[in-house]
Design a protein around this motif. Structure first.
Motif, short mmCIF file in Angstrom:
data_model
loop_
_atom_site.label_atom_id
_atom_site.label_comp_id
_atom_site.label_asym_id
_atom_site.label_seq_id
_atom_site.Cartn_x
_atom_site.Cartn_y
_atom_site.Cartn_z
N SER A 25 73.17 95.68 48.05
CA SER A 25 73.67 95.94 49.40
C SER A 25 75.06 96.57 49.36
O SER A 25 75.36 97.49 50.15
CB SER A 25 73.71 94.64 50.20
OG SER A 25 74.14 94.86 51.52
N GLN A 26 75.91 96.12 48.45
CA GLN A 26 77.23 96.73 48.32
C GLN A 26 77.13 98.20 47.94
O GLN A 26 77.88 99.04 48.46
CB GLN A 26 78.06 95.97 47.29
CG GLN A 26 78.63 94.64 47.78
CD GLN A 26 79.60 94.03 46.80
OE1 GLN A 26 79.20 93.35 45.85
NE2 GLN A 26 80.89 94.26 47.01
N THR A 78 76.33 96.36 60.62
CA THR A 78 75.88 94.98 60.44
C THR A 78 74.38 94.88 60.68
O THR A 78 73.66 94.17 59.97
CB THR A 78 76.62 94.03 61.38
OG1 THR A 78 78.03 94.20 61.22
CG2 THR A 78 76.26 92.59 61.10
N ALA A 97 72.67 95.97 57.75
CA ALA A 97 72.78 94.95 56.70
C ALA A 97 71.71 93.88 56.86
O ALA A 97 71.13 93.39 55.88
CB ALA A 97 74.17 94.32 56.73
N ALA A 123 78.83 93.25 54.42
CA ALA A 123 77.43 93.69 54.39
C ALA A 123 76.69 93.07 53.21
O ALA A 123 75.53 92.65 53.34
CB ALA A 123 77.37 95.21 54.31
N PHE A 156 76.14 100.18 51.02
CA PHE A 156 77.18 100.33 52.04
C PHE A 156 78.40 101.09 51.54
O PHE A 156 79.23 101.51 52.35
CB PHE A 156 77.56 98.95 52.59
CG PHE A 156 76.66 98.53 53.72
CD1 PHE A 156 76.98 98.84 55.03
CD2 PHE A 156 75.47 97.89 53.46
CE1 PHE A 156 76.13 98.49 56.05
CE2 PHE A 156 74.61 97.54 54.47
CZ PHE A 156 74.94 97.83 55.79
N ALA A 192 73.37 90.43 53.50
CA ALA A 192 72.12 90.62 52.75
C ALA A 192 71.86 89.45 51.81
O ALA A 192 70.73 88.96 51.70
CB ALA A 192 72.17 91.93 51.97
#
Length: 659
Positions: free
Chosen positions: A435-436, A402, A405, A453, A439, A457
């Motif tokens: 962001s995906q 996190t 993120a 996440a 992660f 973002a």
């Protein structure tokens, strides 16, 4: 040349005792904050309802300023222009929380997890858990605003078209000198300079139309009438659902292919606010997605389920093409912004703009201190990481993940804000997907972590971008950044409880996602997370995704190029994001918005007295707010067990509240 501020000379031999010479204008006052929160709560209700229905919310910055001005004229002491800025800033911070906190996308996506497929059971947050989640991400973007303001508004002087337009309107309503809207000359960009003679001629034209007395008398009548009409129609449609589900092209197309029409005045109002070019892009996407690709997928056996099924139906199949278009459009539109950012970091470029970069008209007592910013960012990140862990646990997302993120969200916020400043579009959907992707590498196989996440973002980028528009307005009008900062904090804090409470009530009254509130962006988040986890795509969807992604990458590049050079036909090049939204939403919503866009185009080209004619915008605002507020009444009726009066005329499965 830009118009300059003319200051009358004063005889220095005379004592300076006049209040107007010594007193500063009122800014952060109790009445401004209260009115801002009230307007923001109305926007919050509307955005939560519309966001769960279509995935699209409205910032309503200009509309908030207009409503604030109308309210101000009823007060014993009318609000100053600076107070209006505080009202608008507070209202926007309050009203956009449904998107910033993921109530229209992230949380519904977590609700439809499938343990057998996703490795995690559905996650449904209680009211207190929704409060905790909202607190974790509500303030990060607010504390990013002051340093970003200094960079993109003071140093780089980016345009922020919507914020600039709002400033111009407020200046005219308060009979202030027009704000200086000149922006710096950037590589590949044309300076936005106004011809002084033309500007003064335009001022003479708008004086009568936007005289405060005229705005008060005509504005209140237009706002109240449109509000009442939209509210009455919405309440009537609750008891007789067939009103909002008209089989425009016959019962067969309505039942089998979901071609219905929702004559919602709120969606017509949203279409007016969006403008004809945007609604036309959505309509083109609707025709291609629902009129061509959906039948192809269904009749070819690639999507054998019911057309509206998001798992194995045509709607779920065309979702992937929509996702590809959004990713391609967001990526290409960010490239010039990223390139410009890199160029600005070069020593030679920095030296060229050093004189402008060092100038800020605000004094220290009106700015947000750096120690507040640093402390606020640290506290919001640390506390946010802890709260996310408390809400979702170790099985959801690790605290260190996190924290990353938030860091990634801060970096993406810079790109989002710059894109908004250049193009008036904040590509938060694309930034969330970046962001995906990141992660999927950091915590592979964990769909919950991937979605959360991405939401963290996206929240930072969306909130920082929306608030930057208001800071641009305040910069042009001369409002205190510190006063706006306080308004942002209060608006975000209050909206945490308002949004979480409203969302909890919606979940108790309706199935979300479901027929009444399909939450289409929830499937976008979940589908990408599933793709990154197992790499499975629906049958024969890959070739369509590649083809449309490539095509809209070229379209987005052309649109970006022509927009930078301010070519008149740039606005008629389809918007990839709007086109993709036409895929996500059923035709019922898009048709209503297209009607609004057509009304806006016809009115602006044939009936508007000048470019500053705001009558139609006032009416559109009433349409949106009327349905948004009455939807809360409908929610209470539903929760209290009050059902529909008659299902006569309903197409089976397409009318909310009817079997």
């Amino acid at each position: 040349m830009a118009s300059s501020l003319l200051i009358p000379c004063r005889d220095d031999t005379m004592p300076s005792t006049a209040p107007e010479d010594t007193d500063k204008p009122r800014e952060f006052t109790l009445q401004a904050v209260v009115i801002g929160l009230l307007i923001g709560c109305l926007l919050c209700f509307a955005n939560l309802s519309f966001g769960l229905q279509t995935g699209w919310i409205s910032m309503m910055s200009l509309q908030s300023a207009l409503i604030a001005f109308l309210v101000s004229r009823l007060l014993p002491t009318p609000m100053t222009a600076q107070e209006i800025i505080v009202v608008q800033t507070t209202a926007v911070a309050t009203g956009t929380m449904p998107l910033a906190a993921g109530f229209v996308g992230i949380l519904p996506a977590l609700k439809i997890l499938d343990e057998a497929r996703d490795g995690s059971p559905p996650v449904t947050l209680s009211w207190i858990a929704a409060i905790g989640w909202s607190c974790s991400i509500a303030f990060f973007g607010v504390f990013l605003s002051p340093p970003l303001r200094k960079q993109v508004i003071v140093k780089e002087q980016l345009a922020f078209p919507s914020g600039t337009a709002t400033a111009q309107l407020i200046a005219v309503l308060h009979k202030m000198p027009p704000p200086d809207t000149t922006v710096r000359r950037r590589v590949g960009f044309v300076a936005l300079e106004e011809d002084e003679t033309e500007h003064h001629q335009e001022d003479e034209q708008v004086d009568d139309t936007l005289a405060p007395d005229n705005v008060q008398s005509e504005g209140w009548h237009a706002l109240s009438s449109s509000f009442a009409a939209s509210g009455v129609l919405t309440l009537f449609a609750y008891f007789f659902p067939a009103i909002f589900s008209i089989p425009l092209f016959g019962p067969y197309l309505a039942r089998e292919w979901l071609w219905t029409f929702t004559p919602s005045l709120a969606y017509v109002g949203q279409g007016i606010i969006m403008g004809f070019p945007t609604t036309l892009s959505m309509a083109l996407g609707m025709v291609l997605g629902w009129g061509i690709l959906s039948p192809i997928a269904k009749l070819s056996g690639w999507a054998p389920g019911p057309v509206g099924d998001m798992t194995n139906g045509a709607r779920g199949w065309i979702l992937w093409t929509s996702l590809a278009i959004m990713c391609a459009d967001s990526f290409v539109s960010l490239l010039p912004v990223l390139g410009e950012y890199v160029v600005d970091l070069l020593p030679r470029r920095q030296a060229a703009v050093q004189i402008k970069e060092d100038y800020d008209s605000e004094t220290e007592d009106r700015l947000v201190p750096n120690n507040w910013v640093i402390g606020g960012v640290l506290v919001s990140v640390i506390l946010g990481s802890f709260l996310v862990w408390v809400v979702f646990g170790d099985d959801g997302i690790k605290p260190w993940a996190t924290f990353l993120a938030f860091v990634l969200g801060g970096l993406l916020s810079v790109l989002g804000v710059r894109a908004l400043g250049e193009t008036d579009i904040n590509p938060v959907s694309g930034l969330g997907k970046i962001s995906q992707l990141f992660f999927a590498w950091i915590q592979p196989g964990n769909i919950v972590a991937n979605i959360i996440a991405g939401g963290v973002a996206e929240a930072g980028a969306q909130q920082a971008g929306d608030l930057m528009q208001d800071l641009k307005t305040g910069h042009l009008i001369g409002a205190s950044p510190r006063a706006q900062f306080f308004g942002q904090l209060l608006g975000s804090a209050v909206s945490i409880f308002v949004t979480a409470s409203a969302y909890t009530l919606y979940n108790r009254a309706y199935v979300i996602p479901g027929p009444s509130f399909p939450a289409p962006t929830a499937y976008v988040w979940l589908s990408l997370a599933r793709l990154l986890r197992d790499g499975e795509l629906p049958q024969n969807s890959t070739i369509f995704m590649i083809a449309f992604a490539a095509f809209f990458a070229l379209v987005s590049g052309l649109k970006t190029y022509t927009t930078q050079r301010q070519l008149w036909w740039a606005k008629w090049i389809p918007s990839g994001i709007a086109f993709a939204i036409g895929f996500l939403n059923t035709p019922s919503f898009t048709i209503a918005r297209l009607i609004g866009g057509v009304v806006e185009q016809v009115y602006r080209t044939r009936y508007a007295k000048n470019k500053s004619d705001i009558r139609l915008i006032v009416i559109a605002s009433g349409f949106v707010l009327g349905e948004g507020v009455v939807s809360v009444v409908s929610l209470m009726l539903k929760t209290s067990g009050v059902g529909v009066a008659s299902c006569w005329g309903c197409v089976p499965g397409l009318c909310g509240g009817c079997p």
